[in-house]
Write a protein that holds these residues in place. Sequence first.
Motif, PDB file in Angstrom:
ATOM      1  N   MET A   1       0.839  -1.185   0.000  1.00 32.73           N
ATOM      2  CA  MET A   1       0.000   0.000   0.000  1.00 32.73           C
ATOM      3  C   MET A   1       0.879   1.243   0.000  1.00 32.73           C
ATOM      4  SD  MET A   1      -2.799   0.984   2.856  1.00 32.73           S
ATOM      5  CE  MET A   1      -4.186   1.894   2.361  1.00 32.73           C
ATOM      6  N   LYS A   2       0.529   2.216  -0.840  1.00 30.11           N
ATOM      7  CA  LYS A   2       1.300   3.446  -0.947  1.00 30.11           C
ATOM      8  C   LYS A   2       1.040   4.342   0.253  1.00 30.11           C
ATOM      9  CE  LYS A   2       1.828   4.173  -5.870  1.00 30.11           C
ATOM     10  NZ  LYS A   2       1.593   5.094  -6.965  1.00 30.11           N
ATOM     11  N   SER A   3       2.105   5.002   0.709  1.00 29.12           N
ATOM     12  CA  SER A   3       1.920   5.972   1.785  1.00 29.12           C
ATOM     13  C   SER A   3       1.386   7.271   1.187  1.00 29.12           C
ATOM     14  CB  SER A   3       3.243   6.224   2.515  1.00 29.12           C
ATOM     15  OG  SER A   3       4.073   7.045   1.736  1.00 29.12           O
ATOM     16  N   SER A   4       0.875   8.149   2.027  1.00 27.69           N
ATOM     17  CA  SER A   4       0.341   9.419   1.539  1.00 27.69           C
ATOM     18  C   SER A   4       1.439  10.263   0.897  1.00 27.69           C
ATOM     19  CB  SER A   4      -0.327  10.188   2.676  1.00 27.69           C
ATOM     20  OG  SER A   4       0.609  10.478   3.692  1.00 27.69           O
ATOM     21  N   ARG A   5       2.699  10.015   1.267  1.00 28.56           N
ATOM     22  CA  ARG A   5       3.810  10.757   0.671  1.00 28.56           C
ATOM     23  C   ARG A   5       4.071  10.287  -0.761  1.00 28.56           C
ATOM     24  NH1 ARG A   5       5.602  14.257   3.664  1.00 28.56           N
ATOM     25  NH2 ARG A   5       7.788  14.698   3.495  1.00 28.56           N
ATOM     26  N   ASP A   6       3.601   9.083  -1.112  1.00 33.94           N
ATOM     27  CA  ASP A   6       3.782   8.551  -2.458  1.00 33.94           C
ATOM     28  C   ASP A   6       2.610   8.895  -3.378  1.00 33.94           C
ATOM     29  OD1 ASP A   6       6.191   7.353  -1.722  1.00 33.94           O
ATOM     30  OD2 ASP A   6       5.206   5.497  -1.117  1.00 33.94           O
ATOM     31  N   ARG A   7       1.575   9.490  -2.846  1.00 32.89           N
ATOM     32  CA  ARG A   7       0.384   9.810  -3.623  1.00 32.89           C
ATOM     33  C   ARG A   7       0.702  10.866  -4.678  1.00 32.89           C
ATOM     34  NH1 ARG A   7      -4.582  13.185  -3.061  1.00 32.89           N
ATOM     35  NH2 ARG A   7      -6.031  12.090  -4.402  1.00 32.89           N
ATOM     36  N   THR A   8       0.002  10.791  -5.790  1.00 29.35           N
ATOM     37  CA  THR A   8       0.124  11.819  -6.822  1.00 29.35           C
ATOM     38  C   THR A   8      -1.258  12.385  -7.118  1.00 29.35           C
ATOM     39  OG1 THR A   8      -0.116  10.235  -8.651  1.00 29.35           O
ATOM     40  CG2 THR A   8       2.142  10.700  -7.857  1.00 29.35           C
ATOM     41  N   TRP A   9      -1.256  13.576  -7.748  1.00 31.69           N
ATOM     42  CA  TRP A   9      -2.500  14.259  -8.064  1.00 31.69           C
ATOM     43  C   TRP A   9      -2.503  14.650  -9.534  1.00 31.69           C
ATOM     44  CZ3 TRP A   9       0.428  14.888  -3.726  1.00 31.69           C
ATOM     45  CH2 TRP A   9      -0.202  14.661  -2.496  1.00 31.69           C
ATOM     46  N   SER A  10      -3.689  14.722 -10.096  1.00 27.49           N
ATOM     47  CA  SER A  10      -3.844  15.151 -11.490  1.00 27.49           C
ATOM     48  C   SER A  10      -3.725  16.672 -11.573  1.00 27.49           C
ATOM     49  CB  SER A  10      -5.210  14.725 -12.020  1.00 27.49           C
ATOM     50  OG  SER A  10      -6.232  15.495 -11.400  1.00 27.49           O
ATOM     51  N   VAL A  11      -3.549  17.176 -12.787  1.00 24.35           N
ATOM     52  CA  VAL A  11      -3.470  18.624 -12.984  1.00 24.35           C
ATOM     53  C   VAL A  11      -4.766  19.296 -12.514  1.00 24.35           C
ATOM     54  CG1 VAL A  11      -4.249  18.599 -15.404  1.00 24.35           C
ATOM     55  CG2 VAL A  11      -2.754  20.448 -14.591  1.00 24.35           C
ATOM     56  N   GLY A  12      -5.899  18.646 -12.756  1.00 26.00           N
ATOM     57  CA  GLY A  12      -7.173  19.214 -12.318  1.00 26.00           C
ATOM     58  C   GLY A  12      -7.286  19.286 -10.804  1.00 26.00           C
TER      59      GLY A  12
END
Length: 135
Positions: A1-12
């Motif tokens: 499971m990815k940590s919140s530090r590994d999360r990515t976000w879209s341009v939107g």
Amino acid sequence: MKSSRDRTWSVGEVAQRFDLPTNVLRHWESVGLLTPARDSADRRRYARADIVRVAAIQRNKDAGMTLDQIAVLLDAGAPERHAVLQAHLDDLDRRMEQMRISREMTEHSYNCKAHDIGACPGFQRHVSDLMGAFE
């Protein structure tokens, strides 16, 4: 499971959270201020480090820095970095002094009982430095 530090976000998602149009983020990328990763469908994915850069760009733009100045700020290896940052600090100091005088003038105007605020000697003191050539 990815940590919140590994999360990515879209341009939107990034644009919405920073209350920016997506084209602003794309422009910042086109001038080299941002370099978000791309997913397998070639969509931008902003990592935490990109979010920090967006926040720094926005904060410094709000403070009057140009994109060229911000590029130097974000480039630790830029030879002119200290000179650009010193110039910005000097500009901030100048603008803060102007804002202090403007605040005092506005506060005086708010409390002044004079019928014609422009004829009030207390009010005039706040602009006397700009009127030197007319004395």
